[in-house]
Design an enzyme around this catalytic site. Structure first.
Site, PDB file in Angstrom:
ATOM      1  N   LYS A 145       0.835  -1.201   0.000  1.00 38.43           N
ATOM      2  CA  LYS A 145       0.000   0.000   0.000  1.00 38.43           C
ATOM      3  C   LYS A 145       0.867   1.248   0.000  1.00 38.43           C
ATOM      4  CE  LYS A 145      -3.994  -2.123   2.225  1.00 38.43           C
ATOM      5  NZ  LYS A 145      -4.974  -2.049   3.327  1.00 38.43           N
ATOM      6  N   HIS A 172      13.590   6.823 -13.564  1.00 36.69           N
ATOM      7  CA  HIS A 172      13.271   8.247 -13.468  1.00 36.69           C
ATOM      8  C   HIS A 172      12.810   8.853 -14.795  1.00 36.69           C
ATOM      9  CE1 HIS A 172      14.478  12.003 -10.920  1.00 36.69           C
ATOM     10  NE2 HIS A 172      13.402  12.232 -11.621  1.00 36.69           N
ATOM     11  N   ASP A 198       8.999  11.354  -1.229  1.00 33.42           N
ATOM     12  CA  ASP A 198       9.438  11.023  -2.580  1.00 33.42           C
ATOM     13  C   ASP A 198      10.827  11.605  -2.819  1.00 33.42           C
ATOM     14  OD1 ASP A 198       8.545  10.077  -5.444  1.00 33.42           O
ATOM     15  OD2 ASP A 198       9.480  12.041  -5.707  1.00 33.42           O
ATOM     16  N   LYS A 257      14.709   6.972  -7.095  1.00 32.52           N
ATOM     17  CA  LYS A 257      14.645   6.815  -8.559  1.00 32.52           C
ATOM     18  C   LYS A 257      16.016   6.585  -9.165  1.00 32.52           C
ATOM     19  CE  LYS A 257      10.859  10.172  -8.517  1.00 32.52           C
ATOM     20  NZ  LYS A 257      11.213  10.869  -7.266  1.00 32.52           N
ATOM     21  N   GLY A 279       1.920  12.655  -0.250  1.00 32.64           N
ATOM     22  CA  GLY A 279       3.294  12.626   0.226  1.00 32.64           C
ATOM     23  C   GLY A 279       4.007  13.943  -0.004  1.00 32.64           C
ATOM     24  N   LEU A 280       5.279  13.948   0.339  1.00 29.84           N
ATOM     25  CA  LEU A 280       6.124  15.130   0.192  1.00 29.84           C
ATOM     26  C   LEU A 280       7.122  14.906  -0.928  1.00 29.84           C
ATOM     27  CD1 LEU A 280       7.256  17.895   1.226  1.00 29.84           C
ATOM     28  CD2 LEU A 280       8.784  16.556   2.689  1.00 29.84           C
ATOM     29  N   GLY A 281       7.111  15.792  -1.929  1.00 24.96           N
ATOM     30  CA  GLY A 281       8.121  15.763  -2.974  1.00 24.96           C
ATOM     31  C   GLY A 281       9.362  16.522  -2.518  1.00 24.96           C
ATOM     32  N   PRO A 331       0.776   5.477   0.504  1.00 22.89           N
ATOM     33  CA  PRO A 331      -0.041   6.619   0.949  1.00 22.89           C
ATOM     34  C   PRO A 331      -0.369   7.523  -0.254  1.00 22.89           C
ATOM     35  CG  PRO A 331       1.838   6.293   2.407  1.00 22.89           C
ATOM     36  CD  PRO A 331       2.072   5.424   1.207  1.00 22.89           C
ATOM     37  N   TYR A 383      18.201  14.319  -7.190  1.00 25.00           N
ATOM     38  CA  TYR A 383      17.853  15.532  -6.441  1.00 25.00           C
ATOM     39  C   TYR A 383      19.031  15.988  -5.574  1.00 25.00           C
ATOM     40  CZ  TYR A 383      13.068  14.144  -7.670  1.00 25.00           C
ATOM     41  OH  TYR A 383      11.926  13.773  -8.337  1.00 25.00           O
TER      42      TYR A 383
END
Length: 330
Positions: free
Chosen positions: A16, A115, A48, A82, A21-23, A18, A53
């Site tokens: 599962k 990605h 995420d 990613k 979420g937070l990027g 959520p 990044y």
């Protein structure tokens, strides 16, 4: 009071995810750790991330701090990373995943995504504006099939619970499914009121692939911007609906995809906006609101990924515009 972040979507393998979420894209080192810590302490349970990044170490520090303080346990937080374009060679996939695990200080990922759809050579610069045709490998169904086979081995080894894709069109997903033993759990793509991707969403649904929306607020901090690009947060219809619900435009832009059954990962390092976004999970749009928002779709992509285009390749070719339009949904 916390936002309603207990909502989950079941993936095709039974795990599962959520739905909110937070990027962390464009979240700078020195800022992202505080944002992740605040997010976890206020109820976010989905972060995420991505190697590209260049902030996973700080995300990992914040996550471990929250675990140590008893804010969350590892199994209460959903972590995505990613595989970047210059690690698509099959022999590079596992080392890349292990590097993200090391930076995040984790034993396993919940989700690991390819990605992008097109590869880059190992020596491609991290400054995307400096990428030239000499660095571009382009998209190859055969090469992507080999990359995906290496991704499947990560699941077998327990390095990630689920694998998925990002920025894949219908056409490129169809190509992947011809050889895939594991159907992607998720396709993470740009999605906001001006680029709703309804046909792609329906297609993913027929294949059991969860549709995940990045840049749901239009990503106003994106590095490449056109003066003519529309901003959904300034859209009059969005503002009117926000006023109707005593909400903000951002909250409306988040409630919209959530009510369409998507996973949504807005990014912010501003603590007040993190709270504001969280409360977007509580906004309940009615059928009239949803219809007005659906009418805003312009098929306007803000993140065109032009750094991956081979010389002479057009936007329409890269994004399979005609092929996807011609594709017949079941």
């Amino acid at each position: 009071m916390e936002g309603n972040v207990s909502e989950f979507i079941t993936l095709n393998n039974g795990h599962k995810i959520p739905s909110f979420g937070l990027g962390t894209w464009l979240a700078k080192p020195g800022e992202v750790g505080a944002a992740v810590e605040h997010a976890l302490k206020t109820g976010y349970r989905h972060i995420d991330c991505a190697y590209f990044y260049f902030n996973e170490k700080e995300v990992g520090d914040a996550l471990q701090l929250c675990i140590k303080e008893g804010v969350v346990t590892r199994d209460q937080v959903y972590i995505t990373s990613k595989l970047w374009c210059n690690d698509f060679a099959p022999e590079d996939v596992e080392p890349a995943c292990r590097l993200s695990l090391q930076n995040l200080q984790l034993d396993y990922l919940d989700l690991y995504l390819v990605h992008q759809v097109a590869g880059l050579k190992k020596d491609a610069p991290s400054d995307l504006s400096a990428v030239t045709d000499e660095h571009r490998l382009g998209y190859s169904p055969e090469n992507m099939a080999k990359t995906w086979e290496a991704m499947e081995k990560l699941v077998e080894k327990g390095l990630t619970r689920s694998i998925g894709i990002s920025n894949f069109t219908i056409t490129k997903t169809e190509n992947l499914l011809k050889t895939a033993k594991i159907v992607p759990a998720v396709n993470q793509v740009e999605c906001h009121p001006y680029l709703q991707q309804e046909k792609l969403r329906k297609y993913c649904s027929t294949k059991g692939i969860v549709f995940e929306a990045y840049s749901p607020l239009g990503n106003p901090a994106r590095p490449v911007q056109n003066p003519d690009d529309p901003n959904p947060l300034l859209e009059p219809v969005v503002k009117e609906i926000a006023a109707k619900h005593a909400a903000t435009p951002a909250q409306v832009c988040l409630a919209f995809p959530l009510q369409r059954g998507m996973v949504v990962i807005p990014k912010s390092v501003n603590l007040d906006r993190l709270n504001e976004n969280l409360f977007g999970t509580l906004v309940e749009l009615d059928s009239e609101d949803m219809a007005r928002l659906k009418a805003l779709d312009k098929n306007h992509r803000l993140l065109k990924m032009m750094f991956l285009y081979k010389t002479g390749q057009t936007y329409e070719q890269f994004w399979d515009i005609k092929e996807d339009e011609d594709f017949q949904l079941p």
